[in-house]
Scaffold this active site. Sequence first.
Site, short mmCIF file in Angstrom:
data_model
loop_
_atom_site.label_atom_id
_atom_site.label_comp_id
_atom_site.label_asym_id
_atom_site.label_seq_id
_atom_site.Cartn_x
_atom_site.Cartn_y
_atom_site.Cartn_z
NE ARG A 101 9.55 8.69 4.09
CZ ARG A 101 10.47 7.87 3.60
NH1 ARG A 101 10.11 6.72 3.06
NH2 ARG A 101 11.75 8.18 3.66
CG ASP A 102 0.65 5.74 -0.53
OD1 ASP A 102 0.45 5.59 -1.75
OD2 ASP A 102 -0.28 5.71 0.32
CB ILE A 103 -1.36 9.35 3.01
CG1 ILE A 103 -1.71 10.10 4.27
CG2 ILE A 103 -2.58 8.69 2.39
CD1 ILE A 103 -2.60 11.31 4.05
CB VAL A 107 -4.58 9.96 -7.11
CG1 VAL A 107 -4.19 11.42 -7.37
CG2 VAL A 107 -4.97 9.76 -5.65
CG HIS A 161 0.41 7.91 -8.65
ND1 HIS A 161 -0.77 8.36 -9.21
CD2 HIS A 161 0.09 6.79 -7.95
CE1 HIS A 161 -1.76 7.56 -8.84
NE2 HIS A 161 -1.26 6.59 -8.08
CG HIS A 195 2.19 3.00 -6.26
ND1 HIS A 195 1.51 3.22 -5.08
CD2 HIS A 195 1.32 3.28 -7.25
CE1 HIS A 195 0.26 3.62 -5.37
NE2 HIS A 195 0.12 3.66 -6.67
P1 AMP Z 1 -3.48 4.69 -7.05
O1 AMP Z 1 -4.47 3.70 -6.54
O2 AMP Z 1 -2.40 4.07 -7.88
O3 AMP Z 1 -4.15 5.88 -7.72
O4 AMP Z 1 -2.73 5.21 -5.76
C1 AMP Z 1 -3.05 6.39 -5.09
C2 AMP Z 1 -2.20 6.40 -3.85
O5 AMP Z 1 -2.17 7.73 -3.35
C3 AMP Z 1 -2.73 5.51 -2.73
O6 AMP Z 1 -1.73 4.56 -2.39
C4 AMP Z 1 -3.02 6.49 -1.59
O7 AMP Z 1 -2.71 5.95 -0.32
C5 AMP Z 1 -2.11 7.65 -1.95
N1 AMP Z 1 -2.53 8.96 -1.45
C6 AMP Z 1 -3.77 9.51 -1.53
N2 AMP Z 1 -3.77 10.74 -0.97
C7 AMP Z 1 -2.51 10.97 -0.53
C8 AMP Z 1 -1.88 12.05 0.14
N3 AMP Z 1 -2.54 13.16 0.46
N4 AMP Z 1 -0.56 11.94 0.44
C9 AMP Z 1 0.11 10.83 0.12
N5 AMP Z 1 -0.41 9.77 -0.52
C10 AMP Z 1 -1.72 9.83 -0.82
#
Ligand code: AMP
Length: 115
Positions: A28-30, A95, A99, A101
């Site tokens: 799950r997204d944080i 990140v 990934h 979403h």
């Molecule tokens: P993006 O902008 O597509 O790179 O999305 C990165 C996503 O990773 C964002 O929606 C963040 O909220 C999520 N995220 C960052 N760190 C974590 C974490 N430790 N656990 C879960 N989700 C995370």
Amino acid sequence: MANIFEKIIAGELPADIVYRDDQVTAFRDINPAAPTHILIVPNKVIPTANDIQPEDEPLIGHMIYVAKSLAEKEGISQDGYRLIINCNRHGGQEVFHLHLHLIGGRPLGPMVVRK
Ligand code: AMP
């Protein structure tokens, strides 16, 4: 140095993991954008969509299959959901570990690209 998602996959950082197999990990997204917001991440490092290689095609298909299976499990299949991959600066990627979403659980409205 391992990126944040590599650390989650390795169990070095806590995460709410909802699915894992030999190819992908989903958690799950944080900072969820909707009631369901799950990230489906390949276990091997592919930094961005630009780095996907021909041999990764089955893996990318598997990521989408896992996403649709998790949507069923979350009970959001019939109402619908959105699958997004952000790439690099203009795509808003934060990140640098590929990934997917999976976002749903409420009407998401039109996909807005602001000027
Ligand atoms: P993006 O902008 O597509 O790179 O999305 C990165 C996503 O990773 C964002 O929606 C963040 O909220 C999520 N995220 C960052 N760190 C974590 C974490 N430790 N656990 C879960 N989700 C995370």
